[in-house]
Design a protein around this motif. Structure first.
Motif, PDB file in Angstrom:
ATOM      1  N   GLY A 164      41.982 -16.581 -14.298  1.00  0.00           N
ATOM      2  CA  GLY A 164      43.167 -16.745 -15.128  1.00  0.00           C
ATOM      3  C   GLY A 164      43.070 -17.859 -16.148  1.00  0.00           C
ATOM      4  N   LEU A 165      42.287 -18.878 -15.838  1.00  0.00           N
ATOM      5  CA  LEU A 165      42.177 -20.018 -16.749  1.00  0.00           C
ATOM      6  C   LEU A 165      41.562 -19.640 -18.086  1.00  0.00           C
ATOM      7  CD1 LEU A 165      41.149 -23.158 -14.671  1.00  0.00           C
ATOM      8  CD2 LEU A 165      43.063 -22.933 -16.232  1.00  0.00           C
ATOM      9  N   VAL A 166      40.700 -18.636 -18.097  1.00  0.00           N
ATOM     10  CA  VAL A 166      40.039 -18.270 -19.339  1.00  0.00           C
ATOM     11  C   VAL A 166      41.038 -17.723 -20.347  1.00  0.00           C
ATOM     12  CG1 VAL A 166      39.463 -15.865 -18.817  1.00  0.00           C
ATOM     13  CG2 VAL A 166      37.884 -17.250 -20.201  1.00  0.00           C
ATOM     14  N   ASP A 167      42.204 -17.279 -19.883  1.00  0.00           N
ATOM     15  CA  ASP A 167      43.238 -16.792 -20.799  1.00  0.00           C
ATOM     16  C   ASP A 167      43.836 -17.932 -21.614  1.00  0.00           C
ATOM     17  OD1 ASP A 167      42.907 -14.211 -19.858  1.00  0.00           O
ATOM     18  OD2 ASP A 167      44.474 -14.418 -18.339  1.00  0.00           O
ATOM     19  N   ILE A 168      43.685 -19.156 -21.139  1.00  0.00           N
ATOM     20  CA  ILE A 168      44.200 -20.315 -21.863  1.00  0.00           C
ATOM     21  C   ILE A 168      43.094 -20.945 -22.700  1.00  0.00           C
ATOM     22  CG2 ILE A 168      45.294 -22.573 -21.621  1.00  0.00           C
ATOM     23  CD1 ILE A 168      46.469 -21.610 -18.985  1.00  0.00           C
ATOM     24  N   HIS A 169      41.935 -21.177 -22.101  1.00  0.00           N
ATOM     25  CA  HIS A 169      40.813 -21.771 -22.829  1.00  0.00           C
ATOM     26  C   HIS A 169      39.522 -21.421 -22.108  1.00  0.00           C
ATOM     27  CE1 HIS A 169      38.410 -24.750 -25.025  1.00  0.00           C
ATOM     28  NE2 HIS A 169      39.419 -24.829 -25.867  1.00  0.00           N
ATOM     29  N   ASP A 170      38.420 -21.290 -22.866  1.00  0.00           N
ATOM     30  CA  ASP A 170      37.158 -20.875 -22.254  1.00  0.00           C
ATOM     31  C   ASP A 170      36.354 -22.025 -21.668  1.00  0.00           C
ATOM     32  OD1 ASP A 170      36.479 -22.030 -24.634  1.00  0.00           O
ATOM     33  OD2 ASP A 170      35.057 -20.482 -25.248  1.00  0.00           O
ATOM     34  N   ARG A 171      36.833 -23.284 -21.855  1.00  0.00           N
ATOM     35  CA  ARG A 171      36.170 -24.445 -21.272  1.00  0.00           C
ATOM     36  C   ARG A 171      37.165 -25.270 -20.487  1.00  0.00           C
ATOM     37  NH1 ARG A 171      30.927 -23.940 -21.101  1.00  0.00           N
ATOM     38  NH2 ARG A 171      30.754 -26.182 -20.844  1.00  0.00           N
ATOM     39  N   MET A 172      36.664 -26.018 -19.515  1.00  0.00           N
ATOM     40  CA  MET A 172      37.510 -26.859 -18.687  1.00  0.00           C
ATOM     41  C   MET A 172      36.697 -28.064 -18.230  1.00  0.00           C
ATOM     42  SD  MET A 172      37.528 -24.613 -15.158  1.00  0.00           S
ATOM     43  CE  MET A 172      38.179 -25.953 -14.151  1.00  0.00           C
ATOM     44  N   PRO A 173      37.343 -29.162 -17.839  1.00  0.00           N
ATOM     45  CA  PRO A 173      36.579 -30.284 -17.298  1.00  0.00           C
ATOM     46  C   PRO A 173      35.926 -29.898 -15.978  1.00  0.00           C
ATOM     47  CG  PRO A 173      38.914 -30.641 -16.965  1.00  0.00           C
ATOM     48  CD  PRO A 173      38.789 -29.437 -17.843  1.00  0.00           C
ATOM     49  N   LEU A 174      34.753 -30.447 -15.739  1.00  0.00           N
ATOM     50  CA  LEU A 174      34.060 -30.226 -14.471  1.00  0.00           C
ATOM     51  C   LEU A 174      34.712 -31.124 -13.430  1.00  0.00           C
ATOM     52  CD1 LEU A 174      31.781 -29.056 -12.751  1.00  0.00           C
ATOM     53  CD2 LEU A 174      30.288 -30.872 -13.646  1.00  0.00           C
ATOM     54  N   ALA A 175      35.649 -30.557 -12.671  1.00  0.00           N
ATOM     55  CA  ALA A 175      36.366 -31.298 -11.637  1.00  0.00           C
ATOM     56  C   ALA A 175      35.623 -31.133 -10.320  1.00  0.00           C
ATOM     57  CB  ALA A 175      37.797 -30.773 -11.510  1.00  0.00           C
ATOM     58  N   LEU A 176      35.166 -32.249  -9.747  1.00  0.00           N
ATOM     59  CA  LEU A 176      34.350 -32.223  -8.542  1.00  0.00           C
ATOM     60  C   LEU A 176      35.193 -32.475  -7.290  1.00  0.00           C
ATOM     61  CD1 LEU A 176      31.310 -34.327  -9.802  1.00  0.00           C
ATOM     62  CD2 LEU A 176      31.449 -31.831  -9.611  1.00  0.00           C
ATOM     63  N   GLU A 177      34.788 -31.835  -6.204  1.00  0.00           N
ATOM     64  CA  GLU A 177      35.376 -32.149  -4.906  1.00  0.00           C
ATOM     65  C   GLU A 177      35.054 -33.614  -4.570  1.00  0.00           C
ATOM     66  OE1 GLU A 177      37.300 -30.463  -3.109  1.00  0.00           O
ATOM     67  OE2 GLU A 177      37.041 -28.339  -3.612  1.00  0.00           O
ATOM     68  N   PRO A 178      35.909 -34.292  -3.779  1.00  0.00           N
ATOM     69  CA  PRO A 178      35.679 -35.719  -3.502  1.00  0.00           C
ATOM     70  C   PRO A 178      34.280 -36.060  -3.018  1.00  0.00           C
ATOM     71  CG  PRO A 178      37.860 -35.098  -2.779  1.00  0.00           C
ATOM     72  CD  PRO A 178      37.187 -33.821  -3.214  1.00  0.00           C
ATOM     73  N   LYS A 179      33.751 -35.300  -2.068  1.00  0.00           N
ATOM     74  CA  LYS A 179      32.411 -35.582  -1.561  1.00  0.00           C
ATOM     75  C   LYS A 179      31.375 -35.442  -2.664  1.00  0.00           C
ATOM     76  CE  LYS A 179      29.003 -34.172   1.915  1.00  0.00           C
ATOM     77  NZ  LYS A 179      28.713 -33.236   3.049  1.00  0.00           N
ATOM     78  N   ALA A 180      31.520 -34.386  -3.468  1.00  0.00           N
ATOM     79  CA  ALA A 180      30.581 -34.164  -4.563  1.00  0.00           C
ATOM     80  C   ALA A 180      30.707 -35.265  -5.612  1.00  0.00           C
ATOM     81  CB  ALA A 180      30.828 -32.797  -5.196  1.00  0.00           C
ATOM     82  N   ALA A 181      31.931 -35.762  -5.831  1.00  0.00           N
ATOM     83  CA  ALA A 181      32.137 -36.838  -6.805  1.00  0.00           C
ATOM     84  C   ALA A 181      31.371 -38.094  -6.397  1.00  0.00           C
ATOM     85  CB  ALA A 181      33.626 -37.140  -6.945  1.00  0.00           C
ATOM     86  N   LEU A 182      31.398 -38.428  -5.105  1.00  0.00           N
ATOM     87  CA  LEU A 182      30.671 -39.606  -4.635  1.00  0.00           C
ATOM     88  C   LEU A 182      29.162 -39.395  -4.730  1.00  0.00           C
ATOM     89  CD1 LEU A 182      32.807 -40.677  -1.548  1.00  0.00           C
ATOM     90  CD2 LEU A 182      32.812 -41.644  -3.861  1.00  0.00           C
ATOM     91  N   GLU A 183      28.703 -38.181  -4.485  1.00  0.00           N
ATOM     92  CA  GLU A 183      27.277 -37.891  -4.638  1.00  0.00           C
ATOM     93  C   GLU A 183      26.870 -37.992  -6.108  1.00  0.00           C
ATOM     94  OE1 GLU A 183      26.955 -34.036  -2.925  1.00  0.00           O
ATOM     95  OE2 GLU A 183      26.885 -34.764  -0.858  1.00  0.00           O
TER      96      GLU A 183
END
Length: 226
Positions: A154-173
């Motif tokens: 559904g997000l692509v209906d608004i814009h074809d790009r988005m910020p790369l939002a990481l899960e907390p564990k992945a963010a720390l890695e």
């Protein structure tokens, strides 16, 4: 994307979501209160330096010395690790932007309608970022960019790009200086928050003016044009 976002909770809330302890960083319960963060401003950026976590105001925008255009604000996750512009930052300048959501404008001809996109649970988001280190708040050309990914569903209906939002564990890695550039590529592919976890709603067009900064900017409106 990403051109505007919100960073309004306290440092404590962001750090709690990352399971960081008080010994890791100086906590502060005061809400940051920024509902309309724009490029070209200083943004609180979480990074790792000298075996400690740091949360410092850093300029949102980056351009190396040979770059003779306006500073860039985003980098594509698909190419940032190999391109001339961002490859050095990908290796040694990884950081995280704590956020609560971001804005996108849906367009149909001359009509534009902004939407606020956030986690369904309203939990904090952690945008992958890369920048020039050591991070220097006084050098606007040597700041940071937010890493973006392709939208889907559904997000692509608004814009074809988005910020790369990481899960907390992945963010720390992602932040870990021992994480290699190749491992960071895998984190970008495998550590992102699932698109099923996002919700969005139309908001006032006042968000288009950076002078407007209040919490009313993220509230859903009933008279959206798109």
């Amino acid at each position: 994307m990403c051109g505007r976002f919100a960073q309004y909770e306290s440092r404590d809330q962001y750090f709690d979501a990352l399971s960081l302890n008080p010994d890791d960083i100086l906590f502060d319960p005061e809400p940051i209160g920024r509902y309309n963060v724009a490029p070209g401003t200083s943004v609180l950026l979480l990074h790792h330096l000298d075996a400690d976590y740091h949360l410092d105001p850093v300029h949102w925008g980056y351009g190396p010395e040979w770059w003779n255009k306006a500073p860039l604000i985003n980098a594509r996750s698909e190419t940032a690790s190999t391109g001339r512009m961002f490859k050095p930052l990908w290796r040694t300048g990884r950081a995280i932007v704590p956020a609560n959501g971001w804005y996108e404008w849906k367009r149909d001809g001359s009509v534009k309608q902004p939407y606020f996109i956030h986690h369904k649970s309203d939990s904090p988001l952690f945008f992958a970022a890369i920048g020039h280190t050591p991070f220097d708040r006084d050098n606007p050309a040597q700041g940071f960019v937010i890493v973006t990914a392709a939208s889907d569903k559904g997000l692509v209906d608004i814009h074809d790009r988005m910020p790369l939002a990481l899960e907390p564990k992945a963010a720390l890695e992602w932040l870990n200086p021992e994480t290699s550039a190749e491992q960071a590529e895998e984190i970008a592919k495998e550590g992102a928050v699932s698109l099923n976890e996002f919700a969005w709603h139309p908001v006032t067009k006042k968000v288009g003016n950076i002078r407007n900064k209040g919490p009313e900017l993220i509230e859903e409106i009933d008279d959206a044009e798109l």
